[in-house]
Motif scaffolding. Structure first.
Motif, mmCIF file in Angstrom:
data_model
loop_
_atom_site.group_PDB
_atom_site.id
_atom_site.type_symbol
_atom_site.label_atom_id
_atom_site.label_comp_id
_atom_site.label_asym_id
_atom_site.label_seq_id
_atom_site.Cartn_x
_atom_site.Cartn_y
_atom_site.Cartn_z
ATOM 1 N N THR A 145 -3.195 0.031 5.883
ATOM 2 C CA THR A 145 -3.679 -0.940 4.895
ATOM 3 C C THR A 145 -2.911 -0.808 3.591
ATOM 4 N N ARG A 146 -2.700 0.428 3.139
ATOM 5 C CA ARG A 146 -1.986 0.634 1.870
ATOM 6 C C ARG A 146 -0.533 0.171 1.963
ATOM 7 N N PHE A 147 0.090 0.385 3.122
ATOM 8 C CA PHE A 147 1.476 -0.065 3.295
ATOM 9 C C PHE A 147 1.540 -1.595 3.287
ATOM 10 N N LYS A 148 0.552 -2.237 3.885
ATOM 11 C CA LYS A 148 0.460 -3.704 3.856
ATOM 12 C C LYS A 148 0.316 -4.205 2.416
ATOM 13 N N ILE A 149 -0.496 -3.498 1.625
ATOM 14 C CA ILE A 149 -0.696 -3.879 0.218
ATOM 15 C C ILE A 149 0.604 -3.728 -0.566
ATOM 16 N N ILE A 150 1.298 -2.617 -0.376
ATOM 17 C CA ILE A 150 2.570 -2.391 -1.076
ATOM 18 C C ILE A 150 3.573 -3.499 -0.737
ATOM 19 N N LYS A 151 3.708 -3.817 0.543
ATOM 20 C CA LYS A 151 4.658 -4.846 0.962
ATOM 21 C C LYS A 151 4.270 -6.211 0.393
ATOM 22 N N GLY A 152 2.979 -6.503 0.352
ATOM 23 C CA GLY A 152 2.527 -7.779 -0.184
ATOM 24 C C GLY A 152 2.802 -7.916 -1.673
ATOM 25 N N ILE A 153 2.550 -6.847 -2.426
ATOM 26 C CA ILE A 153 2.841 -6.867 -3.866
ATOM 27 C C ILE A 153 4.328 -7.122 -4.091
ATOM 28 N N CYS A 154 5.154 -6.454 -3.314
ATOM 29 C CA CYS A 154 6.601 -6.603 -3.462
ATOM 30 C C CYS A 154 7.055 -8.017 -3.099
ATOM 31 N N ASP A 155 6.473 -8.598 -2.058
ATOM 32 C CA ASP A 155 6.802 -9.978 -1.693
ATOM 33 C C ASP A 155 6.413 -10.936 -2.816
ATOM 34 N N GLY A 156 5.233 -10.708 -3.421
ATOM 35 C CA GLY A 156 4.801 -11.553 -4.526
ATOM 36 C C GLY A 156 5.722 -11.428 -5.725
ATOM 37 N N VAL A 287 9.646 6.734 2.467
ATOM 38 C CA VAL A 287 10.412 5.633 1.867
ATOM 39 C C VAL A 287 9.691 5.106 0.629
ATOM 40 N N CYS A 288 8.360 4.992 0.682
ATOM 41 C CA CYS A 288 7.607 4.479 -0.463
ATOM 42 C C CYS A 288 7.690 5.432 -1.662
ATOM 43 N N ILE A 289 7.575 6.730 -1.409
ATOM 44 C CA ILE A 289 7.718 7.705 -2.500
ATOM 45 C C ILE A 289 9.122 7.626 -3.084
ATOM 46 N N GLU A 290 10.101 7.542 -2.213
ATOM 47 C CA GLU A 290 11.502 7.468 -2.646
ATOM 48 C C GLU A 290 11.745 6.227 -3.499
ATOM 49 N N ILE A 306 14.337 -6.022 -6.642
ATOM 50 C CA ILE A 306 13.187 -6.315 -5.787
ATOM 51 C C ILE A 306 13.656 -6.717 -4.390
ATOM 52 N N GLN A 307 14.821 -7.363 -4.283
ATOM 53 C CA GLN A 307 15.346 -7.729 -2.965
ATOM 54 C C GLN A 307 15.657 -6.480 -2.147
ATOM 55 N N ASN A 308 16.235 -5.480 -2.808
ATOM 56 C CA ASN A 308 16.548 -4.216 -2.151
ATOM 57 C C ASN A 308 15.269 -3.521 -1.670
ATOM 58 N N ILE A 309 14.258 -3.524 -2.534
ATOM 59 C CA ILE A 309 12.994 -2.859 -2.205
ATOM 60 C C ILE A 309 12.350 -3.510 -0.982
ATOM 61 N N VAL A 310 12.289 -4.843 -0.984
ATOM 62 C CA VAL A 310 11.668 -5.556 0.136
ATOM 63 C C VAL A 310 12.430 -5.274 1.433
ATOM 64 N N GLY A 311 13.750 -5.259 1.345
ATOM 65 C CA GLY A 311 14.558 -4.974 2.524
ATOM 66 C C GLY A 311 14.273 -3.598 3.104
ATOM 67 N N ARG A 312 14.174 -2.611 2.241
ATOM 68 C CA ARG A 312 13.923 -1.239 2.701
ATOM 69 C C ARG A 312 12.522 -1.078 3.275
ATOM 70 N N ARG A 316 15.087 -2.392 6.711
ATOM 71 C CA ARG A 316 16.520 -2.695 6.677
ATOM 72 C C ARG A 316 17.207 -1.728 5.732
ATOM 73 N N SER A 317 18.273 -1.123 6.196
ATOM 74 C CA SER A 317 19.054 -0.204 5.360
ATOM 75 C C SER A 317 19.986 -1.021 4.484
#
Length: 321
Positions: A145-156, A287-290, A306-312, A316-317
Motif C-alpha cells: 500500500t505504501r509503495f502504491k502511495i509513493i508511486k501515485g504521489i510521484c505520478d501526480g 530504491v525508495c530510501i535511495e 521527477i521523470q527519473n524518479i518515476v522511471g526508477r 526502469r534503470s
C-alpha cells in the motif's frame, strides 16, 4: 448497472462551479465545529452534505492565511480547476461572495463588503497520509500500500511539473487518500504556475511548512521544480520508514531527520525491518530510501528529476539526472 462510485462522480460533475455562500452554509450546518475534518494555515475544512446525500469537503479560507486570501483563492482556483489527473484532488466548486456587514474601522463602525472565500473538493474518505501514517494508534500500512502511495504521489507531481506548476507545500497532511488508498495531491494555496520558458524564481516572502522547505528556498528564496523534489524526498522517506520528520522552530530544516535516516537505514537494517518481505519488496524499499536521500541533497542540481524518479519506481534503470 452503474456503480456507486460512478453515480458519485456524476453527481459531483453536475454541480455548478460557482456556489452560493448560503448553499455552503446549509451543507455544513452553518460551518459547524462538529463537521470540521481538518485545519491548517490557509483555513478550515468541513464535511458538507449535498441535498441528495452526497458528501463534499468545503475549505473556508482563513482571514489570517500566510498569503492574502484573494491571492490564495486565485492561486488555488486557477491552478486546480484545470487539473484532471487521478493523483490530483478534484476541485468541484468554489465561492467568493461578499456580504455587507457592520465592521469596526479606526474606532468607528462602518458598513463594508466582507468577502468569504471557499473551495469545494471531492470528499476523500480515508483522510490524509499524515493521519494514516502517524495518527495515535495507527498501524504502519502494508508495504504494498505504501509503495502504491509513493508511486501515485510521484505520478501526480510529474503531471504538475509538466504544466509546469510547482506545488510548494508537499507534506503528508496535503496528500489525501480515497477508499482504495489512491493518493491525491491537495492544497494548492502556495503553488506557482510558471511560464514554459521559466524554470526558476526568487522571492523574499518564504512561506511553507518547516521541515519540508528546500534549503535554497528557505535561506535564499529560490523557487524551482527542485524545491518540490526536496519535499517529495521527505515524503518518500517518511512513507517508506513510517518515521516522522519532526522539525521545530529552532531547527526549521530536516537535516537532523535526514542524517538519522542516512545513518540508520542501511541495507542490513532494511533486511531486518522487512524480514517478512520477499526479495522484490526489499528491493523496492531500498530504491525508495535511495531516491528519498538523493532528493534531499542540499545542492538542488544533484537532485533527480521527477521523470527519473518515476522511471526508477517502475523498475526502469535510468541515468540519475
Amino acid at each position: 448497472m452503474a456503480t456507486n462510485e460512478q453515480n458519485k462522480q456524476t453527481v459531483l460533475s453536475t454541480l455548478p462551479k460557482d456556489l452560493p455562500l448560503d448553499f455552503l452554509r446549509t451543507s455544513t450546518d452553518q460551518f459547524s465545529k462538529d463537521l470540521i475534518i481538518g485545519t491548517g494555515a490557509f483555513g478550515t475544512v468541513y464535511r458538507g452534505t449535498m441535498p441528495d446525500g452526497q458528501t463534499i469537503a468545503v475549505k473556508k479560507l482563513a482571514e489570517n492565511a500566510p498569503l492574502a486570501r484573494d491571492k490564495a483563492f486565485t492561486n488555488e482556483v486557477q491552478n486546480i480547476m484545470v487539473l484532471q489527473h487521478q493523483n490530483i484532488v478534484k476541485l468541484v466548486g468554489y465561492c467568493h461572495e461578499g456580504q455587507k456587514k457592520v465592521v469596526q474601522n479606526n474606532g468607528r463602525y462602518i458598513v463594508a463588503d466582507v468577502f468569504e472565500s471557499l473551495l469545494c473538493y471531492e470528499y476523500l474518505e480515508m483522510g490524509s497520509l499524515q493521519k494514516n501514517l502517524f495518527a495515535e494508534g495507527s498501524i504502519c500500512l502494508p508495504w504494498e500500500t505504501r509503495f502504491k502511495i509513493i508511486k501515485g504521489i510521484c505520478d501526480g507531481l510529474r503531471f504538475l511539473h509538466s504544466i509546469p506548476i510547482i506545488h510548494m507545500d508537499l507534506k503528508p497532511e496535503n496528500i489525501l487518500l480515497d477508499h482504495t488508498m489512491m493518493p491525491k495531491i491537495a492544497d494548492f494555496g502556495l503553488s506557482r504556475l510558471f511560464g514554459q520558458e521559466q524554470t526558476r524564481a526568487n522571492t523574499q516572502n518564504v512561506v511553507g511548512s518547516y521541515g519540508y522547505i528546500a534549503p535554497e528556498y528557505l535561506y535564499r528564496g529560490e523557487i524551482s521544480t527542485q524545491s518540490d523534489i526536496y519535499s517529495l524526498g521527505l515524503l518518500i522517506i517518511e512513507t517508506t520508514t513510517c518515521e516522522k520528520n519532526q522539525p521545530n522552530h529552532n531547527q526549521p530544516s530536516a537535516r537532523e531527520f535526514i542524517d538519522k535516516v542516512r545513518e540508520t537505514w542501511t541495507d542490513g537494517y532494511i533486511a531486518s525491518m522487512y524480514s517478512q518481505c520477499h526479495g522484490n519488496d526489499l528491493q523496492e524499499v531500498k530504491v525508495c530510501i535511495e531516491i528519498g536521500l538523493e532528493c534531499v541533497q542540499i545542492d538542488r542540481k544533484k537532485r533527480p528529476s521527477i521523470q527519473n524518479i518515476v522511471g526508477r519506481l517502475n523498475g526502469r534503470s535510468t541515468n540519475r539526472m
